[in-house]
Design a protein around this motif. Structure first.
Motif, PDB file in Angstrom:
ATOM      1  N   CYS A   1      83.405 -43.886 110.987  1.00 53.58           N
ATOM      2  CA  CYS A   1      83.326 -43.786 109.494  1.00 53.58           C
ATOM      3  C   CYS A   1      82.655 -45.087 109.200  1.00 53.58           C
ATOM      4  N   ALA A   2      81.583 -45.110 108.059  1.00 50.83           N
ATOM      5  CA  ALA A   2      80.935 -46.057 107.861  1.00 50.83           C
ATOM      6  C   ALA A   2      80.524 -46.241 106.210  1.00 50.83           C
ATOM      7  N   THR A   3      80.498 -47.312 105.739  1.00 48.66           N
ATOM      8  CA  THR A   3      80.099 -47.815 104.472  1.00 48.66           C
ATOM      9  C   THR A   3      78.703 -47.360 104.275  1.00 48.66           C
ATOM     10  N   SER A   4      78.272 -46.973 103.257  1.00 48.25           N
ATOM     11  CA  SER A   4      76.877 -46.516 103.081  1.00 48.25           C
ATOM     12  C   SER A   4      76.289 -46.998 101.844  1.00 48.25           C
ATOM     13  N   GLU A   5      75.145 -47.750 101.908  1.00 54.20           N
ATOM     14  CA  GLU A   5      74.340 -48.241 100.728  1.00 54.20           C
ATOM     15  C   GLU A   5      73.167 -47.288 100.248  1.00 54.20           C
ATOM     16  N   VAL A   6      73.268 -46.830  98.994  1.00 47.75           N
ATOM     17  CA  VAL A   6      72.208 -46.017  98.724  1.00 47.75           C
ATOM     18  C   VAL A   6      71.506 -46.695  97.449  1.00 47.75           C
ATOM     19  N   GLN A   7      70.013 -46.418  97.792  1.00 47.79           N
ATOM     20  CA  GLN A   7      69.070 -47.011  96.770  1.00 47.79           C
ATOM     21  C   GLN A   7      68.267 -45.800  96.229  1.00 47.79           C
ATOM     22  N   TYR A   8      68.329 -45.261  95.172  1.00 45.81           N
ATOM     23  CA  TYR A   8      67.451 -44.295  94.636  1.00 45.81           C
ATOM     24  C   TYR A   8      66.095 -44.756  94.511  1.00 45.81           C
ATOM     25  N   SER A   9      65.808 -45.969  94.096  1.00 42.85           N
ATOM     26  CA  SER A   9      64.420 -46.547  93.989  1.00 42.85           C
ATOM     27  C   SER A   9      63.792 -46.346  95.338  1.00 42.85           C
ATOM     28  N   THR A  10      64.289 -46.484  96.234  1.00 42.48           N
ATOM     29  CA  THR A  10      63.534 -46.308  97.524  1.00 42.48           C
ATOM     30  C   THR A  10      63.750 -45.155  98.356  1.00 42.48           C
ATOM     31  N   SER A  11      64.626 -44.226  98.003  1.00 39.81           N
ATOM     32  CA  SER A  11      65.060 -43.078  98.491  1.00 39.81           C
ATOM     33  C   SER A  11      65.704 -43.484  99.724  1.00 39.81           C
ATOM     34  N   SER A  12      66.633 -44.545  99.836  1.00 39.30           N
ATOM     35  CA  SER A  12      67.258 -45.227 101.001  1.00 39.30           C
ATOM     36  C   SER A  12      68.488 -45.006 101.007  1.00 39.30           C
ATOM     37  N   LEU A  13      68.927 -44.745 102.359  1.00 40.19           N
ATOM     38  CA  LEU A  13      70.549 -44.748 102.497  1.00 40.19           C
ATOM     39  C   LEU A  13      70.884 -45.432 103.911  1.00 40.19           C
ATOM     40  N   TYR A  14      71.535 -46.506 104.148  1.00 37.01           N
ATOM     41  CA  TYR A  14      71.866 -47.048 105.368  1.00 37.01           C
ATOM     42  C   TYR A  14      73.106 -47.335 105.489  1.00 37.01           C
ATOM     43  N   PHE A  15      73.741 -47.718 106.434  1.00 36.24           N
ATOM     44  CA  PHE A  15      75.108 -47.933 106.909  1.00 36.24           C
ATOM     45  C   PHE A  15      75.436 -49.323 107.410  1.00 36.24           C
ATOM     46  N   ASP A  16      76.215 -50.039 106.355  1.00 38.17           N
ATOM     47  CA  ASP A  16      76.497 -51.631 106.578  1.00 38.17           C
ATOM     48  C   ASP A  16      77.460 -51.964 107.447  1.00 38.17           C
ATOM     49  N   PHE A  17      78.719 -51.429 107.264  1.00 36.84           N
ATOM     50  CA  PHE A  17      79.743 -51.496 108.119  1.00 36.84           C
ATOM     51  C   PHE A  17      80.561 -50.136 108.788  1.00 36.84           C
ATOM     52  N   TRP A  18      80.844 -50.424 109.943  1.00 36.73           N
ATOM     53  CA  TRP A  18      81.053 -49.293 110.617  1.00 36.73           C
ATOM     54  C   TRP A  18      82.731 -49.472 111.420  1.00 36.73           C
ATOM     55  N   GLY A  19      83.393 -48.616 111.611  1.00 34.96           N
ATOM     56  CA  GLY A  19      84.814 -48.486 112.187  1.00 34.96           C
ATOM     57  C   GLY A  19      84.540 -48.625 113.500  1.00 34.96           C
ATOM     58  N   ARG A  20      85.561 -48.650 114.425  1.00 35.55           N
ATOM     59  CA  ARG A  20      85.363 -48.491 115.845  1.00 35.55           C
ATOM     60  C   ARG A  20      85.245 -46.988 116.604  1.00 35.55           C
ATOM     61  N   GLY A  21      85.749 -46.089 115.667  1.00 31.58           N
ATOM     62  CA  GLY A  21      85.642 -44.693 115.857  1.00 31.58           C
ATOM     63  C   GLY A  21      86.800 -44.088 116.452  1.00 31.58           C
ATOM     64  N   THR A  22      86.824 -42.649 116.255  1.00 30.55           N
ATOM     65  CA  THR A  22      88.008 -41.855 116.844  1.00 30.55           C
ATOM     66  C   THR A  22      87.386 -40.641 117.522  1.00 30.55           C
ATOM     67  N   LEU A  23      88.146 -40.546 118.757  1.00 35.16           N
ATOM     68  CA  LEU A  23      87.270 -39.488 119.553  1.00 35.16           C
ATOM     69  C   LEU A  23      87.676 -38.074 119.353  1.00 35.16           C
ATOM     70  N   VAL A  24      86.960 -37.118 119.536  1.00 40.57           N
ATOM     71  CA  VAL A  24      87.174 -35.628 119.037  1.00 40.57           C
ATOM     72  C   VAL A  24      86.481 -34.935 120.298  1.00 40.57           C
ATOM     73  N   THR A  25      87.883 -34.197 121.116  1.00 37.08           N
ATOM     74  CA  THR A  25      87.152 -33.394 122.473  1.00 37.08           C
ATOM     75  C   THR A  25      87.688 -32.073 122.072  1.00 37.08           C
ATOM     76  N   VAL A  26      86.508 -31.330 122.181  1.00 41.55           N
ATOM     77  CA  VAL A  26      86.764 -29.757 121.879  1.00 41.55           C
ATOM     78  C   VAL A  26      86.490 -29.260 123.225  1.00 41.55           C
ATOM     79  N   PHE A  27      87.637 -28.611 123.921  1.00 44.61           N
ATOM     80  CA  PHE A  27      87.666 -28.321 125.124  1.00 44.61           C
ATOM     81  C   PHE A  27      88.786 -27.107 125.561  1.00 44.61           C
ATOM     82  N   SER A  28      88.215 -25.986 126.258  1.00 48.75           N
ATOM     83  CA  SER A  28      89.146 -24.857 126.483  1.00 48.75           C
ATOM     84  C   SER A  28      89.671 -25.261 127.834  1.00 48.75           C
TER      85      SER A  28
END
Lengths: 108, 123
Positions: B96-123
């Motif tokens: 999960c990440a916070t996102s900064e969007v700037q329409y003037s420069t058509s820009s989106l970037y990720f400022d802060f991130w969590g540590r993540g959660t693991l998803v495993t799809v396995f049969s």
């Protein structure tokens, strides 16, 4: 779809300057952002043209962008700079975020 | 201090569903765009989805469109990702990440991130 290409690896001696490139079609017209990811950790934004240098990020990290190549430059490289580095843009033609494949920086 | 804590990952069979959550604190959640970014084991970063502050704009990676739904609850300061019809190729650590969007420069970037959660799809 828009593609960003990075070299898989770059090596540099301590104290020297590391240059990590990111190639994309007319990337010079886009805002490019750079992330550092150390093993087992979440990525960290280290350079973006759209904001002041992120809090805690040293002035040793800088960037440039022109034509088809964006560059992250790390001066006076330290062992602690060993990590994977990713470039990223927003592709307005597809409304998609695009990441480069990442470059592993090794400090010799 | 910005904190993002993901949860809800686990092991699921192909075709199954999972709902990821991201609890946010330390900033004004309703002021920020938010995103999910994933990383398959040993691979690079891959953007998954982004949502505007008020939820009126959502963007998805082509391969998850129609299967995944991003949403948010400002009262609970939480971000969600409902994942249906899961495939083996969805196996990844989801950030999960916070996102900064700037329409003037058509820009989106990720400022802060969590540590993540693991998803495993396995049969």
């Amino acid at each position: 779809s828009y593609v960003l290409t990075q070299p898989p690896s770059v090596s540099v001696a301590p104290g020297k300057t590391a240059t990590i490139i990111c190639r994309g079609d007319n990337i010079g017209t886009k805002s490019v952002h750079w992330y550092q990811q150390k093993p087992g950790q979440a990525p960290v934004l280290v350079f973006s043209y759209d904001r002041d240098r992120p809090s805690g990020i040293l002035e040793r990290f800088s960037g440039s962008n022109s034509g088809n190549t964006a560059t992250l430059t790390i001066s006076r490289v330290e062992a602690g700079d060993e990590a994977d580095y990713y470039c990223q843009v927003w592709d307005s033609s597809s409304d998609h975020v695009v990441f480069g494949g990442g470059t592993t920086l090794t400090v010799l | 201090e910005v904190q993002l804590v993901e949860s809800g990952g686990g092991v699921v069979q192909p075709g199954g569903s999972l709902r990821l959550s991201c609890a946010a604190s330390g900033f004004i959640f309703s002021n920020y765009w938010m995103s999910w970014v994933r990383q398959a084991p040993g691979k690079g970063l891959e953007w998954v989805a982004t949502i505007k502050q008020d939820g009126t704009e959502k963007y998805y990676l082509d391969s998850v469109k129609g299967r995944f739904t991003i949403s948010r609850d400002s009262a609970k300061t939480s971000l969600f990702l409902q994942m249906n019809s899961l495939r083996a190729e969805d196996t990844a650590l989801y950030y999960c990440a916070t996102s900064e969007v700037q329409y003037s420069t058509s820009s989106l970037y990720f400022d802060f991130w969590g540590r993540g959660t693991l998803v495993t799809v396995f049969s």
